[in-house]
Write a protein that holds these residues in place. Structure first.
Motif, PDB file in Angstrom:
ATOM      1  N   GLN A 126       1.547   6.780  -6.824  1.00  0.00           N
ATOM      2  CA  GLN A 126       0.464   7.703  -7.164  1.00  0.00           C
ATOM      3  C   GLN A 126       0.889   9.149  -6.977  1.00  0.00           C
ATOM      4  OE1 GLN A 126      -2.728   6.378  -4.662  1.00  0.00           O
ATOM      5  NE2 GLN A 126      -3.071   4.492  -5.826  1.00  0.00           N
ATOM      6  N   LEU A 127       1.626   9.396  -5.896  1.00  0.00           N
ATOM      7  CA  LEU A 127       2.112  10.758  -5.650  1.00  0.00           C
ATOM      8  C   LEU A 127       3.102  11.186  -6.727  1.00  0.00           C
ATOM      9  CD1 LEU A 127       2.623  10.700  -1.767  1.00  0.00           C
ATOM     10  CD2 LEU A 127       0.882  11.959  -3.046  1.00  0.00           C
ATOM     11  N   VAL A 152       0.926   4.187  -2.901  1.00  0.00           N
ATOM     12  CA  VAL A 152       0.705   5.605  -2.612  1.00  0.00           C
ATOM     13  C   VAL A 152       1.870   6.440  -3.132  1.00  0.00           C
ATOM     14  CG1 VAL A 152       0.554   7.319  -0.758  1.00  0.00           C
ATOM     15  CG2 VAL A 152      -0.796   5.220  -0.638  1.00  0.00           C
ATOM     16  N   GLN A 153       3.082   5.955  -2.938  1.00  0.00           N
ATOM     17  CA  GLN A 153       4.258   6.691  -3.422  1.00  0.00           C
ATOM     18  C   GLN A 153       4.242   6.822  -4.940  1.00  0.00           C
ATOM     19  OE1 GLN A 153       7.411   4.330  -1.691  1.00  0.00           O
ATOM     20  NE2 GLN A 153       7.485   5.565   0.172  1.00  0.00           N
ATOM     21  N   GLU A 208       0.827  -1.201   0.000  1.00  0.00           N
ATOM     22  CA  GLU A 208       0.000   0.000   0.000  1.00  0.00           C
ATOM     23  C   GLU A 208       0.866   1.257   0.000  1.00  0.00           C
ATOM     24  OE1 GLU A 208      -2.899   0.231   3.068  1.00  0.00           O
ATOM     25  OE2 GLU A 208      -4.301  -1.087   2.024  1.00  0.00           O
ATOM     26  N   THR A 209       1.938   1.238   0.774  1.00  0.00           N
ATOM     27  CA  THR A 209       2.848   2.386   0.819  1.00  0.00           C
ATOM     28  C   THR A 209       3.488   2.622  -0.550  1.00  0.00           C
ATOM     29  OG1 THR A 209       3.345   1.988   3.159  1.00  0.00           O
ATOM     30  CG2 THR A 209       4.906   3.335   1.921  1.00  0.00           C
TER      31      THR A 209
END
Length: 245
Positions: A187-188, A184-185, A180-181
């Motif tokens: 996506q950012l 998210v990274q 998940e981390t």
């Protein structure tokens, strides 16, 4: 630290006395804690989703007692299954051919354990033919329409006991958070790239059409809607066209 390290350290404390038995259990717990800590560090240090996936299956194969190979697959609600990481080519082939129903039980329970694949209606025949006789499947964190599965296989039946399943669940929790981390990274990073590209395209239109920033952005939005193309793709085309060869 690997599963073999755990096994070797356990023997150091093997003794018949009650006190030694307590010391043995405590030592095993400490070794397991060290192994899971090292796994968490390894997952944290992985770079990006693909590297995290590769690290995850390698750790699962090494740390979970009895495991001979491991994989991670994504199960879509539509029924499709895609294998995204594996330690053995056999795992990739078998998991990619798995049916939706094979792991459907993981939607309501975090773990599925198959003591003997020859008696399993799911992927049993294919696994038995590949000499993989035991299976341990764990649901990782997932989206509403899909979920990921950590698959562990062994070449002998009844290879995964309750302790192995417990260790696998602890490791799966670390893997789920790490994935998940990583997502998210990514996506950012994609959002930052998209913002930069749109900003560049807006600047190009301002100079080319002699308009202000708001008008340039509206121009991009209209082009996106009229062509049914994502805004970032329209912006990328403008930037690419303005970039010298």
């Amino acid at each position: 630290m690997t599963a073999s390290d755990i096994s070797e350290n356990q023997h150091e404390y093997a003794d018949s006395s009650p006190d030694s038995s307590a010391a043995f259990v405590g030592a095993v717990d400490l070794v397991l804690a060290d192994a899971l800590t090292a796994a968490a560090v390894g997952l944290h240090e992985a770079r990006g989703r693909d590297d995290t996936l590769r690290t995850a299956v390698q750790l699962a194969e090494k740390i979970v007692p009895g495991a001979d190979c491991a994989g991670i697959s994504v199960v879509e609600r539509t029924g499709s299954v895609s294998t995204v990481a594996w330690t053995d080519e056999t795992v990739r082939v078998i998991d990619a051919d798995a049916s939706y129903g094979s792991w459907d039980g993981l939607r309501s329970a975090p773990v599925m354990r198959i003591d003997d694949t020859t008696a399993w209606e799911g992927c049993g025949p294919a696994l038995a033919a590949a000499n993989l006789r035991s299976g341990l499947f764990l649901r990782l964190r997932g989206r509403q329409r899909s979920f990921s599965v950590l698959t562990l296989y062994a070449r002998k039946p009844q290879a995964f006991d309750d302790r192995a399943a417990h260790i696998a669940r602890l490791l799966a929790a670390h893997i789920g958070i790490a994935l998940e981390t990583a997502a998210v990274q990514e996506q950012l990073a994609e959002a930052m790239h998209t913002r930069d590209v749109i900003g560049q395209a807006t600047g190009i239109l301002m100079g080319r059409l002699n308009i202000d920033a708001a008008q340039a952005f509206e121009h991009l939005v209209r082009a996106s809607q009229q062509g049914n193309v994502k805004l970032r793709d329209i912006a990328a085309r403008i930037v690419d066209a303005a970039t010298p060869e």
